[in-house]
Design a protein around this motif. Structure first.
Motif, PDB file in Angstrom:
ATOM      1  N   LEU A 164       0.820  -1.202   0.000  1.00 27.25           N
ATOM      2  CA  LEU A 164       0.000   0.000   0.000  1.00 27.25           C
ATOM      3  C   LEU A 164       0.856   1.256   0.000  1.00 27.25           C
ATOM      4  N   ASP A 165       2.085   1.062  -0.385  1.00 25.32           N
ATOM      5  CA  ASP A 165       2.996   2.188  -0.458  1.00 25.32           C
ATOM      6  C   ASP A 165       2.733   2.998  -1.722  1.00 25.32           C
ATOM      7  N   LYS A 166       1.528   3.465  -1.816  1.00 22.42           N
ATOM      8  CA  LYS A 166       1.186   4.294  -2.965  1.00 22.42           C
ATOM      9  C   LYS A 166       0.195   5.320  -2.473  1.00 22.42           C
ATOM     10  N   THR A 167       0.145   6.422  -3.169  1.00 24.11           N
ATOM     11  CA  THR A 167      -0.879   7.379  -2.773  1.00 24.11           C
ATOM     12  C   THR A 167      -2.130   7.119  -3.578  1.00 24.11           C
ATOM     13  N   PHE A 168      -3.258   7.377  -2.969  1.00 20.82           N
ATOM     14  CA  PHE A 168      -4.544   7.231  -3.644  1.00 20.82           C
ATOM     15  C   PHE A 168      -5.150   8.609  -3.786  1.00 20.82           C
ATOM     16  N   GLN A 169      -5.732   8.842  -4.937  1.00 23.30           N
ATOM     17  CA  GLN A 169      -6.253  10.178  -5.151  1.00 23.30           C
ATOM     18  C   GLN A 169      -7.740  10.267  -4.807  1.00 23.30           C
ATOM     19  N   ARG A 215      15.009  11.862  -0.733  1.00 19.99           N
ATOM     20  CA  ARG A 215      16.452  11.991  -0.655  1.00 19.99           C
ATOM     21  C   ARG A 215      17.147  10.636  -0.519  1.00 19.99           C
ATOM     22  N   TYR A 216      16.620   9.812   0.374  1.00 19.06           N
ATOM     23  CA  TYR A 216      17.362   8.605   0.738  1.00 19.06           C
ATOM     24  C   TYR A 216      16.838   7.331   0.084  1.00 19.06           C
ATOM     25  N   GLY A 217      15.638   7.409  -0.457  1.00 19.82           N
ATOM     26  CA  GLY A 217      15.094   6.215  -1.082  1.00 19.82           C
ATOM     27  C   GLY A 217      14.483   5.299  -0.040  1.00 19.82           C
ATOM     28  N   SER A 218      13.171   5.150  -0.081  1.00 20.57           N
ATOM     29  CA  SER A 218      12.479   4.223   0.823  1.00 20.57           C
ATOM     30  C   SER A 218      11.019   4.283   0.427  1.00 20.57           C
ATOM     31  N   THR A 219      10.227   3.418   1.002  1.00 17.98           N
ATOM     32  CA  THR A 219       8.796   3.548   0.761  1.00 17.98           C
ATOM     33  C   THR A 219       8.293   4.688   1.630  1.00 17.98           C
ATOM     34  N   GLU A 221      11.932   2.533  -9.681  1.00 13.85           N
ATOM     35  CA  GLU A 221      10.962   2.174 -10.726  1.00 13.85           C
ATOM     36  C   GLU A 221      11.238   0.760 -11.230  1.00 13.85           C
ATOM     37  N   TYR A 222      12.530   0.498 -11.454  1.00 13.74           N
ATOM     38  CA  TYR A 222      12.938  -0.824 -11.939  1.00 13.74           C
ATOM     39  C   TYR A 222      12.498  -1.917 -10.969  1.00 13.74           C
ATOM     40  N   THR A 223      12.769  -1.705  -9.693  1.00 13.39           N
ATOM     41  CA  THR A 223      12.456  -2.759  -8.720  1.00 13.39           C
ATOM     42  C   THR A 223      10.952  -2.892  -8.502  1.00 13.39           C
ATOM     43  N   ASP A 224      10.234  -1.762  -8.608  1.00 13.86           N
ATOM     44  CA  ASP A 224       8.775  -1.829  -8.500  1.00 13.86           C
ATOM     45  C   ASP A 224       8.189  -2.664  -9.625  1.00 13.86           C
ATOM     46  N   ALA A 225       8.769  -2.513 -10.810  1.00 15.00           N
ATOM     47  CA  ALA A 225       8.240  -3.214 -11.986  1.00 15.00           C
ATOM     48  C   ALA A 225       8.669  -4.672 -12.032  1.00 15.00           C
ATOM     49  N   ARG A 226       9.791  -4.980 -11.384  1.00 16.76           N
ATOM     50  CA  ARG A 226      10.298  -6.353 -11.452  1.00 16.76           C
ATOM     51  C   ARG A 226      10.508  -6.931 -10.066  1.00 16.76           C
ATOM     52  N   LYS A 227       9.414  -7.143  -9.391  1.00 17.17           N
ATOM     53  CA  LYS A 227       9.516  -7.724  -8.054  1.00 17.17           C
ATOM     54  C   LYS A 227       9.933  -9.184  -8.169  1.00 17.17           C
ATOM     55  N   VAL A 249      14.053 -11.048  -3.015  1.00 18.07           N
ATOM     56  CA  VAL A 249      15.070 -10.034  -3.340  1.00 18.07           C
ATOM     57  C   VAL A 249      14.665  -8.686  -2.757  1.00 18.07           C
ATOM     58  N   ARG A 250      15.628  -8.075  -2.075  1.00 21.76           N
ATOM     59  CA  ARG A 250      15.363  -6.776  -1.464  1.00 21.76           C
ATOM     60  C   ARG A 250      16.445  -5.798  -1.931  1.00 21.76           C
ATOM     61  N   VAL A 251      16.023  -4.617  -2.342  1.00 18.92           N
ATOM     62  CA  VAL A 251      16.983  -3.614  -2.794  1.00 18.92           C
ATOM     63  C   VAL A 251      16.908  -2.409  -1.861  1.00 18.92           C
ATOM     64  N   THR A 252      18.057  -1.998  -1.327  1.00 17.73           N
ATOM     65  CA  THR A 252      18.070  -0.826  -0.451  1.00 17.73           C
ATOM     66  C   THR A 252      19.123   0.175  -0.927  1.00 17.73           C
ATOM     67  N   PHE A 253      18.903   1.419  -0.543  1.00 15.85           N
ATOM     68  CA  PHE A 253      19.782   2.494  -0.992  1.00 15.85           C
ATOM     69  C   PHE A 253      20.452   3.167   0.196  1.00 15.85           C
ATOM     70  N   ASP A 254      21.659   3.627  -0.038  1.00 14.38           N
ATOM     71  CA  ASP A 254      22.325   4.428   0.980  1.00 14.38           C
ATOM     72  C   ASP A 254      23.008   5.604   0.293  1.00 14.38           C
ATOM     73  N   MET A 255      22.469   6.785   0.510  1.00 11.47           N
ATOM     74  CA  MET A 255      23.043   7.987  -0.091  1.00 11.47           C
ATOM     75  C   MET A 255      24.199   8.462   0.780  1.00 11.47           C
ATOM     76  N   ASP A 256      25.349   8.673   0.190  1.00 11.59           N
ATOM     77  CA  ASP A 256      26.556   9.080   0.912  1.00 11.59           C
ATOM     78  C   ASP A 256      26.794   8.214   2.152  1.00 11.59           C
ATOM     79  N   PRO A 257      27.042   6.936   1.928  1.00 10.53           N
ATOM     80  CA  PRO A 257      27.181   6.005   3.049  1.00 10.53           C
ATOM     81  C   PRO A 257      28.348   6.383   3.954  1.00 10.53           C
ATOM     82  N   LEU A 258      28.169   6.096   5.240  1.00  9.71           N
ATOM     83  CA  LEU A 258      29.231   6.384   6.196  1.00  9.71           C
ATOM     84  C   LEU A 258      30.157   5.202   6.345  1.00  9.71           C
ATOM     85  N   ARG A 259      29.761   4.054   5.808  1.00  7.50           N
ATOM     86  CA  ARG A 259      30.574   2.862   6.021  1.00  7.50           C
ATOM     87  C   ARG A 259      30.530   1.976   4.788  1.00  7.50           C
ATOM     88  N   GLY A 260      31.428   1.023   4.748  1.00  9.89           N
ATOM     89  CA  GLY A 260      31.384   0.051   3.679  1.00  9.89           C
ATOM     90  C   GLY A 260      30.325  -0.995   3.988  1.00  9.89           C
TER      91      GLY A 260
END
Ligand code: ADP
Ligand code: ZN
Ligand code: ZN
Length: 745
Positions: A15-20, A93-97, A723-729, A733-744
């Motif tokens: 339900l991570d979508k907005t409804f109008q 900014r960071y990518g998440s639902t 968009e890619y991961t939404d279309a190809r579930k 498989v889980r995809v996560t993002f880290d903008m300017d990561p502080l660690r490896g």
């Protein structure tokens, strides 16, 4: 016509979508982003609740098919509005639902029955209290001794503070009450900070402190809002400056959030704030239950508190009239979240301050490269405090070359100098701390004869040793067989460093069988409050030597420590990521700052295989500027943050093959767009590679990095990846993002 995009308040990933919805005539003028509303949902038009995320004039769908909002449920829109806007910003900014972003900023609703607020006062007169204290000391009743000592100095203590931070059980308090030593009383209500009662607790700021405080208060009074960075060495009186400014903001009827790393949220720090702000201050920490947290947030919302202190999540305290945010130890890694959205408290605080028209103060003895870089670019206003507030000399720092020790036939983990100094302290009854710098340790390989570290030829970070004698780069996937001999000097003394705190403890006990030793690491601090217990015990001189990891270098005053031994300065230098030198410099500088804070001068011994490394040299010389210049040159050359930006994309799956395949395909698809120039010219994709920790709990981890000078371009890449991961579930498989990561990873 007006339309509202609404997120329904159900924690369900799909339900991570907005409804109008259509905004009905009656609500047209009053509805606002952030409102909590009721809407008909699904075929059955079941009424459910949701939040308004966006209002638009045009519909994205056929307006004929849209339904109307049924009702607006609350009118406390101010706080929710801002928190939802903040969540939206974090998601972008960071990518998440959006759901995850909302879950991060909105408290879990759980009511607990309101606890009566109580405090503890001393019932004995001064003389009998002193006698009693002696008795406790003789009988080794440590808890009672600790509580009585505090009561003698403070007269009145908050009950929760005593059972929590001071770590005294309710049974102990009851027993002491029965013996008529103390009384538990219902608390006096609300001590206002402006009523002069706290005046006596203030120190008189020195000229440097005064200048900073006046300048910031002056801006505040004139309505100027910006971000300030106070670069002040440990003990230079930053906290006093914060409190002086907080006074002014609170006096205006505004509220303040103070972020402190969890690990520094000790009794000593919290007490300083309690003394000054009484009941107007509250604290959050990760051990609070959801109910307790919710309770604190409710109090904040009702305006019962003015100052909230806590770790990064305290940022989401629902204050209606936020005037100021302070982030102490701004460089700390714990300000970045580990779960989605992987937000950084510093950036998020900037956005929150913007939403509230509040000011932001950052403080650190060793500012992050990010903050200092921005200060140099005049995005932040920089202030410097380079003298300790109380008379105390900076410690004397010695750097010991472990390669030389080896040449001279000393194979032990202690240099001759450190051993000599430890002996000296034991004979004088002074305390020693031994700091084992294992932060971010990722199995690098180095030469014990010449200090050479094996590095990736493409990324300029250390290679990590994997099973089967492989060396791997965790940024680009470069891989080769490990060397049998040092490529530089030919020595066979090459390999990983594997000393742990337990080995150090055993070695110390063997060397000094009569010394009493405390050890603090992940093993000894598993139990609730054990961290605080070990620190208090050591501060009370209950042991001669404290051995520990980075936990021991933060947030606690040890007046009797006159020697700090840093055993393996190198370990964190070679963590296999681009921030290794920065972390090392910070840790070494902080560790050095621990020794000799009282009137006895301190000594620091840094043992290292790389005495010539700028992180070691600059830390020993307490030379921040020198470190910054060297490190910034490296970051600029390799376009690492803050010179550029970097997005880590992590793909996880219980099935190794599908993690690898998915990661490859996603990277390929993005590369394609990157080459076409969809995100601008200067975007590069590096990898994919195995993560540094290739598997956690049977989940395989693959990743790649995308670099660019333009953060907006990386947000674009992230959006495409989403968009890619939404279309190809794909299952598992889980995809996560880290903008300017502080660690490896
Ligand atoms: P920091 O936050 O920079 O580490 P603190 O604010 O904790 O420094 O100050 C260190 C110590 O010096 C504290 O015990 C504090 O009470 C004391 N101190 C700070 N400023 C003054 C001052 N102007 N006069 C006297 N003592 C001060
Ligand atoms: Zn060598
Ligand atoms: Zn590489």
């Amino acid at each position: 016509m007006k339309y509202a995009n609404i997120i329904v308040n159900i924690s369900h990933e799909n339900l991570d979508k907005t409804f109008q919805y259509i905004v009905p005539e009656a609500l047209m003028d009053t509805i606002a982003v952030g409102d909590y509303v009721t809407v008909p949902f699904g075929k059955g038009n079941k009424l459910i609740n949701g939040y308004v995320l966006e209002l638009t004039d045009s519909a994205c769908y056929d307006p004929e098919k849209l339904k109307e909002i049924a009702a607006v449920k609350t009118d406390s829109r101010l706080v929710e509005y801002k928190l939802i806007r903040l969540a939206y910003w974090m998601k972008e900014r960071y990518g998440s639902t959006m759901i995850n972003a909302l879950k991060t900023v909105l408290p879990v609703k759980k009511l607990i029955k309101e606890k009566e607020s109580k405090s503890i006062t001393l019932k004995l007169d001064e003389r009998s209290a002193a006698e009693r204290l002696e008795l406790y000391a003789r009988k080794h009743q440590k808890a009672r001794e600790r509580l009585l000592k505090e009561l003698i100095s403070e007269k009145e203590l908050d009950y929760r503070l005593v059972t929590g931070k001071l770590n005294i059980t309710a049974a102990t308090i009851r027993a002491m009450e029965e013996q008529e030593i103390l009384t538990v009383v219902k608390k006096r209500v609300y001590r206002n900070t402006a009523d002069g009662e706290t005046e006596g607790l203030k120190v008189k700021l020195n000229d440097m402190q005064e200048q900073i405080a006046e300048s910031i208060k002056d801006d505040y009074a004139r309505g100027i809002r910006k971000t300030y960075l106070i670069h002040g060495i440990t003990g230079s009186g930053k906290t006093e400056v914060y409190m002086d400014i907080i006074d002014a903001v609170v006096r205006e009827g505004k509220q303040v959030i103070v972020l402190i790393p969890e690990i520094a949220l000790t009794y000593q720090t919290v007490l300083r704030f309690y003394k000054r702000y009484g009941d107007a201050v509250s604290t959050l920490h990760s051990k609070l239950s959801d109910g307790e947290r919710y309770d604190q947030f409710e109090r904040a919302k009702k305006g019962e508190i003015s100052v909230m202190i806590g770790p990064r999540s305290a940022l989401f305290t629902p204050f209606e009239k936020l005037g100021l945010i302070v982030i102490d130890e701004e460089h700390e890694g714990s300000y970045k979240s580990d779960s989605m959205p992987k937000y950084h408290a510093r950036e998020t605080a900037m956005e929150l301050a913007r939403l509230h028209n509040a000011s932001l103060i950052l403080g650190s003895a060793t500012p992050s490269l990010e903050a200092y870089y921005r200060a140099k670019n005049h995005e932040y206003e920089l202030f410097v405090l380079d003298k300790r507030a109380k008379e105390a000399r900076l410690p004397d720092v010695k750097v010991i070359d472990l390669k030389q020790e080896l040449k001279d036939g000393n194979k032990s983990m202690f240099s001759r100098e450190l051993k000599r100094l430890m002996e000296d302290r034991l004979s004088k009854g002074e305390q020693t701390m031994l700091f084992l710098n294992r932060r971010g340790y990722a199995g690098f390989v180095s030469c014990r004869s010449c200090g050479e570290v094996l590095k990736c030829p493409h990324c300029d970070v250390s290679l990590s040793e994997h099973k089967g004698g492989k060396l791997v780069c965790h940024y680009c996937g470069y891989e080769r067989k490990t060397d049998k001999a040092c490529p530089k000097c030919g020595s066979k003394m090459i390999g990983g460093m594997r000393a742990g705190t337990e080995q150090v403890e055993a070695a110390v006990k063997k060397m000094f069988p009569y010394a009493s030793v405390l050890r603090m690491d992940a093993d000894t601090t598993k139990q609730k409050d054990s961290y605080e217990r070990i620190l208090s015990a050591f501060a009370n001189k209950e042991a001669d030597i404290l051995i520990g990891t980075q936990m021991i270098v933060k947030g606690h005053d040890f007046p009797y420590v006159t020697l700090m031994g840093i055993l393996a300065a190198d370990m964190s230098l070679n963590a296999g990521d681009h921030r290794a030198a920065e972390r090392t410099f910070q840790l070494l500088t902080q560790a050095a700052g621990r020794a000799g804070r009282a009137d006895i001068p301190g000594e620091v011994v840094i043992q290292t295989y790389q005495p010539g490394h700028y992180a070691v040299k600059c830390a020993a010389a307490q030379d921040y500027e020198g470190f910054y210049n060297e490190e910034m040159a490296y970051r600029q050359l390799a376009q690492y943050p803050p010179a550029g930006h970097m997005l880590a994309v992590l793909v996880e799956s219980p099935d190794e093959e599908s993690a690898g395949r998915y990661c490859e395909a996603l990277a390929e698809s993005l590369k394609h767009d990157i080459i076409k120039g969809c995100y601008g010219r200067d975007v590069r994709l590096i990898g994919p590679a195995d993560a540094a920790i290739g598997k956690i709990n049977d989940i395989y981890r693959k990743l790649f990095y995308v670099k660019s000078a333009d953060q907006g371009a990386l947000e674009g890449v992230k959006d495409s990846a989403e968009e890619y991961t939404d279309a190809r579930k794909e299952k598992g498989v889980r995809v996560t993002f880290d903008m300017d990561p502080l660690r490896g990873y």
